[in-house]
Design a protein around this motif. Structure first.
Motif, PDB file in Angstrom:
ATOM      1  N   ALA B 223      -6.756  19.292  23.326  1.00 44.06           N
ATOM      2  CA  ALA B 223      -7.378  19.840  22.123  1.00 44.06           C
ATOM      3  C   ALA B 223      -5.456  19.821  22.109  1.00 44.06           C
ATOM      4  O   ALA B 223      -4.460  20.594  22.154  1.00 44.06           O
ATOM      5  N   SER B 224      -5.124  18.204  21.766  1.00 47.85           N
ATOM      6  CA  SER B 224      -3.675  18.514  20.954  1.00 47.85           C
ATOM      7  C   SER B 224      -3.812  18.883  19.150  1.00 47.85           C
ATOM      8  O   SER B 224      -2.870  18.938  19.182  1.00 47.85           O
ATOM      9  N   GLY B 225      -4.707  18.662  18.293  1.00 39.91           N
ATOM     10  CA  GLY B 225      -4.566  18.489  17.662  1.00 39.91           C
ATOM     11  C   GLY B 225      -6.488  18.353  16.559  1.00 39.91           C
ATOM     12  O   GLY B 225      -7.208  17.962  17.712  1.00 39.91           O
ATOM     13  N   MET B 226      -6.520  18.303  15.501  1.00 35.84           N
ATOM     14  CA  MET B 226      -7.661  18.458  14.476  1.00 35.84           C
ATOM     15  C   MET B 226      -7.604  17.813  13.260  1.00 35.84           C
ATOM     16  O   MET B 226      -8.235  17.997  12.425  1.00 35.84           O
ATOM     17  N   TYR B 230      -7.358  18.987   9.037  1.00 36.95           N
ATOM     18  CA  TYR B 230      -6.577  19.542   8.027  1.00 36.95           C
ATOM     19  C   TYR B 230      -6.868  19.643   7.259  1.00 36.95           C
ATOM     20  O   TYR B 230      -5.785  20.235   6.329  1.00 36.95           O
ATOM     21  N   GLY B 238     -18.920  23.155  13.962  1.00 37.39           N
ATOM     22  CA  GLY B 238     -18.319  22.423  14.990  1.00 37.39           C
ATOM     23  C   GLY B 238     -19.837  22.089  15.397  1.00 37.39           C
ATOM     24  O   GLY B 238     -20.707  21.877  14.963  1.00 37.39           O
ATOM     25  N   LEU B 250     -17.218  21.773  32.379  1.00 39.27           N
ATOM     26  CA  LEU B 250     -16.334  21.013  31.305  1.00 39.27           C
ATOM     27  C   LEU B 250     -14.875  22.380  31.600  1.00 39.27           C
ATOM     28  O   LEU B 250     -15.331  23.587  30.935  1.00 39.27           O
ATOM     29  N   ARG B 251     -13.783  21.387  31.600  1.00 38.41           N
ATOM     30  CA  ARG B 251     -12.754  22.752  30.484  1.00 38.41           C
ATOM     31  C   ARG B 251     -12.762  22.036  29.515  1.00 38.41           C
ATOM     32  O   ARG B 251     -11.728  21.211  29.409  1.00 38.41           O
ATOM     33  N   TYR B 252     -12.600  22.958  28.313  1.00 39.82           N
ATOM     34  CA  TYR B 252     -11.820  22.272  27.380  1.00 39.82           C
ATOM     35  C   TYR B 252     -10.625  23.038  26.577  1.00 39.82           C
ATOM     36  O   TYR B 252     -10.774  25.052  26.264  1.00 39.82           O
ATOM     37  N   GLU B 253      -9.741  22.873  26.316  1.00 40.12           N
ATOM     38  CA  GLU B 253      -8.858  23.270  26.208  1.00 40.12           C
ATOM     39  C   GLU B 253      -7.405  23.036  25.623  1.00 40.12           C
ATOM     40  O   GLU B 253      -7.338  21.560  25.054  1.00 40.12           O
ATOM     41  N   GLY B 254      -6.702  23.846  24.475  1.00 39.01           N
ATOM     42  CA  GLY B 254      -5.860  23.789  23.807  1.00 39.01           C
ATOM     43  C   GLY B 254      -4.531  23.898  24.372  1.00 39.01           C
ATOM     44  O   GLY B 254      -4.177  24.825  25.538  1.00 39.01           O
ATOM     45  N   PHE B 255      -3.174  23.509  23.303  1.00 39.73           N
ATOM     46  CA  PHE B 255      -1.628  23.677  23.705  1.00 39.73           C
ATOM     47  C   PHE B 255      -0.769  23.368  22.658  1.00 39.73           C
ATOM     48  O   PHE B 255      -1.432  22.736  21.745  1.00 39.73           O
ATOM     49  N   ILE B 256      -0.047  24.043  22.426  1.00 33.96           N
ATOM     50  CA  ILE B 256       1.413  23.621  21.906  1.00 33.96           C
ATOM     51  C   ILE B 256       2.416  23.647  22.371  1.00 33.96           C
ATOM     52  O   ILE B 256       3.288  23.582  23.157  1.00 33.96           O
TER      53      ILE B 256
END
Lengths: 317, 317
Positions: B223-226, B230, B238, B250-256
């Motif tokens: 997840a790089s953005g949504m 916005y 969801g 699954l692996r569901y991962e966000g980052f900045i």
């Protein structure tokens, strides 16, 4: 219920009498149609689940009368099977004289599920802040004990006051909450003034939504199940705050314990040490006789069971 | 819009004239109140964003007139600041004589975002099946190019036929789809008969739901953005199929991206190599003059921009 004749074992086979059968949340999932990680149960066939039994007659090398074995051959009182279909229950934990049925709970697959959640997937560190939903269940309670034993701050939830009190007084959780209480969301917030490092999610639904709003940066949400949703007829919307996964750099990861059986021995060393030190509090809901099994599964899925649900079929010989 | 007097640089300061300003999806997020990974914009203050400028006067060691610098000092045509607030744009990529504004796109933070998504978080392997939503954007298009260059099967989406066709013919994606098409969900299924290994999610919403149903076992959702959400005033539910996270492991991962600036040089080597080999197709939507900035941001968030959105403020001296 069907009565069948159990044949005498042929060469390479064993005849086993089951002593304990396991009742687990995932069984409800197998009653749904459609592809999943494990095939659905078939109408007209026995339900499949873990059992512990004792060899009554053996024509297989390595198995003698009286040996304890685990199997996954369907809800039944006895069976004849090829030796490869059963696993001997011989290890250092068993030598400690623990109640046999614990091998269906904290010393068995539910315990391993907790261990995989916290460590292989969750990479839990001593001192972290842990939230466990369904904390009075077989998976949740063992996870709570292990996390507490390593100095974590542990908050757990259960669905009634008896279970909640047990979590607080017997398991020694830092905070135990009843998720059915009207002020639950506020109490959960109060319990985590600095947020959650690791959420062991056994239920999904509303507790997942609340946890997403309380996660710390780089927190982990480990999905071991979603018992809250197993009985849904129509799919329910997910949480509206998934964007926290981006902004808080969260990792939300699921797993299936079958992929992690290689950890069994390592996990059992942990469990054995906890048992030895008297920390492994074990609570189970035991039903008597194979006829009690359907109601046991219904009770489990409606929140009426405490700890591990098991069916006693007989006593050791 | 406000006119201010730019002071001459004091000791240790530089005076910079900006040549290009960046317009990015995350800016919309900073217009919401409340805590997030980055403070919200303040009313009455300039918007903050990346810019590339040229030093006009310097009283700081290491900076000479004519040097190019990047900064994050607000949407403005010129400024005086301490030297520590700007970063010199001197590296092997710049030496390749690429258009300056590419340092706000594939050679800058959006490119790094793709790189972190695919590799540090997504652990992409050559030959895997990749789905990229928002594939015509600054992050998505660079990710698509890199994934294709390493032999992955890449499917991307965009919101109109022009962008879709560009993804197909110029970027060479295996399949490019318009997510506004009525048969989109079926087309996406058809594009992944064997499922998705890695989903680079730039948008959230419905495409996330569809991807969850197409993920392969042990798949990763990064997840790089949504951007899809916005502009929401009220939170939207969801996806109802999050349980796939458990059953498919699954692996569901966000980052900045700010947490990953240590990878900048490694990433730029990849980008430079792609540029050298002619594979780095670059598309941008350039607006002229600082007065065009508000509309540029609105266009970006309503799907009207292609590739990286930038504002040209002047030309190099």
């Amino acid at each position: 219920m069907a009565e069948v004749k159990i044949p005498a074992p042929a060469q390479g086979e064993v005849l086993v009498r089951n002593l304990w059968m396991s009742v687990d949340p995932y069984m409800r999932g197998r009653m749904n149609e459609g592809a999943s990680y494990i095939p659905p149960f078939e109408l007209g066939h026995p339900l499949v689940g873990a059992a512990i039994g004792q060899v009554v007659a053996s024509r297989a090398s390595g198995f003698r009368e009286g040996d304890y074995v685990t199997s996954m051959l369907g809800w039944r009182e006895a069976f004849t099977a090829k030796a490869g279909a059963v696993t001997p229950l011989i290890n250092f934990v068993h030598a400690m004289d623990v109640p046999l049925e614990m091998f269906l709970g904290p010393l068995g697959v539910p315990g391993l599920t907790s261990y995989v959640s916290l460590f292989r997937i969750g990479k839990l560190l001593p001192g972290e802040r842990v939230f466990i939903s369904g904390a009075s269940g077989a998976v949740g309670s063992f996870a709570a004990i292990v996390a507490k034993s390593m100095g974590c701050y542990v908050v757990g939830t259960a669905g009634d006051e008896t279970k909640r009190a047990w979590l607080q007084s017997e398991l020694g959780l830092d905070v135990a909450l009843n998720y059915r209480a009207t002020d639950f969301e506020q109490s959960l917030k109060n319990a985590f003034p600095e947020g959650i490092d690791l959420y062991l999610d056994n239920v999904g639904g509303e507790q997942l939504r609340m946890a997403l709003d309380l996660m710390r940066d780089f927190g982990r949400i480990i999905a071991s199940g979603m018992i809250d949703q197993y009985n849904d007829v129509a799919p329910r919307p997910g949480p509206a705050n998934l964007y926290n996964i981006v902004t808080r750099r969260l990792r939300y990861e699921g797993f299936i314990v079958m992929d992690h059986f290689d950890l069994t021995e390592t996990f059992q060393r942990t469990a054995a040490e906890l048992y030895r030190s008297g920390k492994l509090k074990w609570v189970h809901t035991a039903h008597e006789g194979i006829a009690s099994a359907p109601q046991a599964l219904i009770d489990l899925n409606s929140g009426k069971a405490s700890g591990k649900s098991v069916i006693r079929l007989g006593s050791s010989k």
